[in-house]
Design a protein around this motif. Structure first.
Motif, short mmCIF file in Angstrom:
data_model
loop_
_atom_site.label_atom_id
_atom_site.label_comp_id
_atom_site.label_asym_id
_atom_site.label_seq_id
_atom_site.Cartn_x
_atom_site.Cartn_y
_atom_site.Cartn_z
N GLU A 1 0.83 -1.20 0.00
CA GLU A 1 0.00 0.00 0.00
C GLU A 1 0.86 1.25 0.00
N VAL A 2 0.55 2.16 -0.92
CA VAL A 2 1.28 3.42 -1.02
C VAL A 2 0.61 4.45 -0.12
N VAL A 3 1.36 5.04 0.80
CA VAL A 3 0.78 6.04 1.70
C VAL A 3 1.49 7.38 1.56
N SER A 4 2.18 7.59 0.48
CA SER A 4 2.77 8.89 0.20
C SER A 4 2.90 9.02 -1.31
N GLY A 5 3.08 10.27 -1.74
CA GLY A 5 3.24 10.49 -3.16
C GLY A 5 2.14 11.36 -3.72
N ASN A 6 1.99 11.33 -5.02
CA ASN A 6 1.02 12.17 -5.71
C ASN A 6 -0.41 11.71 -5.42
N GLY A 7 -1.23 12.65 -4.94
CA GLY A 7 -2.61 12.28 -4.60
C GLY A 7 -3.64 12.78 -5.58
N ARG A 8 -3.20 13.25 -6.77
CA ARG A 8 -4.15 13.84 -7.73
C ARG A 8 -5.24 12.85 -8.15
#
Length: 416
Positions: free
Chosen positions: A113-120
């Motif tokens: 699970e990705v919990v950081s980065g681009n949220g667009r």
């Protein structure tokens, strides 16, 4: 949000029932964090089977009056980053010193699970899902609203009202409607003042801060002018949420917003948003807020911040609370070389205290609050000292949570 307030060029003239059944209970308590024993302010306190709710004050205290029929219900306590706690209502009756301790919530994440980065893409999907995450049908609400104007360190106007609100479907472009049920005001007018200050459209703005209903106010059509960053996962109401920060893209010179919002991980519903306008050092910011002013008056907007909060009920999300704070500085260029300035702070808050789905009707046009209305003038026609009971003096520094506490027995749906 250009209708938030306006300055007018006239001599100073600052604007200066059916209750719960006789058999009711008053619930009191203090909400603390288990990890550090610190009080938790603005924790949500709700009766599970009813739509009666409040929030804790800055010291973690709450008071809530409930009808006798809620005796066998459960009280639900919620706070960001802590596990929900349900308490039988009956265990709080006639016990004034209840300490309620919430446990921190630790989120277990999958290894991929990705919990950081681009949220667009998450934001765009959240906007697309608004019609399915929020109420399909119109609802009715009872809300407590207050607004204040502070000049330097002194309050010069404070207004409190109880509102009936028609909340339109989140699948329609129909606007929400509000009407005043009861209201009152307090003023402190100085004869040395020479400017008429009016706060216009406060109730309409409070409703427009439902960013799920009106996302275009902040993000435009698709949020193309912002960077969105996934910061972390947090727990709200025992559910994992994405915390996403947003900032205007580099190179954009328009006055926009910045802040953070929280998305329910499973549904991507917007559950809370805290944001402000990038007005610092912008001489053109006053044009957004000031509709009319004397030519010799210079206004610098120093802060414009907002909060919108939502609550989930039976799989759908509902508007629950909003607040606005605008601070600005006024100088006169023809007085003392413009060295002396006056600071004004405008605050408004709206908290939903009851919500129901039967008897949903729009209000007659002549009863509706308009975006141009000055509420401090409107309440002249809705004052009733008997309604406020022992809470008969407006206290400028009292938090909205305490005001609701004192009136909780009256802030519910009234019988037809």
């Amino acid at each position: 949000m250009a209708h938030l307030l306006m300055l007018l060029l006239f001599s100073f003239q600052l604007f200066g029932n059916n209750l719960l059944p006789a058999e009711s209970y008053t619930l009191r308590g203090r909400v603390l964090a288990a990890d550090n024993r610190e009080p938790l302010s603005n924790a949500s306190v709700t009766v599970g089977t009813l739509n009666i709710s409040t929030v804790t004050n800055q010291d973690g205290y709450f008071t809530l009056r409930v009808p006798e029929s809620a005796r066998n219900s459960r009280l639900i306590i919620r706070y960001l980053g802590y596990e929900n706690l349900e308490i039988p209502v009956v265990t709080l009756i006639d016990k004034p010193n209840n300490h309620i301790v919430l446990q921190p919530s630790f989120i277990e994440l999958g290894t991929l699970e990705v919990v950081s980065g681009n949220g667009r893409e998450l934001i765009r999907e959240a906007l697309n899902r608004i019609p399915q995450n929020y109420a399909v049908d119109p609802t009715m609400m009872v809300a407590f609203y207050r607004e204040s104007i502070k000049k330097n360190s002194n309050y010069i106007s404070l207004v409190e009202t109880v509102l009936d609100v028609y909340k339109s479907s989140y699948r329609s472009y129909e606007t929400d409607q509000a009407k005043i049920y009861i209201g009152r005001k307090a003023t402190d007018i100085s004869p040395r003042d020479t400017v008429l200050l009016k706060f216009q459209g406060g109730i309409s703005t409070a409703l427009m801060l439902d960013v799920a209903k009106n996302p275009e106010i902040v993000f435009g059509e698709r949020g193309d002018e912002y960077n969105f960053t996934i910061e972390r996962m947090v727990s709200i109401n025992n559910k994992p949420h994405y915390e996403i920060s947003f900032l205007p893209l580099p190179g954009i010179t328009d006055i926009l917003f910045r802040g953070k919002l929280f998305l329910d991980r499973e549904s991507l519903a917007i559950s809370r948003m805290e944001f402000n306008m990038n007005v610092e050092g912008r001489r053109d910011a006053s044009n957004i807020f000031i509709r009319r002013k004397p030519s010799k008056m210079k206004v610098d907007v120093e802060e414009a911040s907002y909060v919108a909060d939502f609550i989930e009920d039976d799989g759908k999300w509902f508007f629950n609370y909003s607040s606005t704070q605008v601070r600005f500085r006024v100088r006169w260029t023809n007085r003392f070389f413009g060295l002396f300035a006056t600071n004004y702070t405008i605050n408004s808050e709206m908290a939903v205290t009851d919500r129901y789905r039967d008897g949903v009707n729009k209000f007659p046009r002549e009863e509706r609050i308009r975006s141009t209305d000055v509420i401090a003038e409107k309440v002249e026609h809705f004052q009733d000292p008997d309604f406020w009971g022992e809470y008969n003096v407006i206290e400028p520094d009292i938090e909205i949570t305490n005001a609701i506490r004192r009136l909780s027995g009256r802030l519910i749906r009234r019988a037809e």
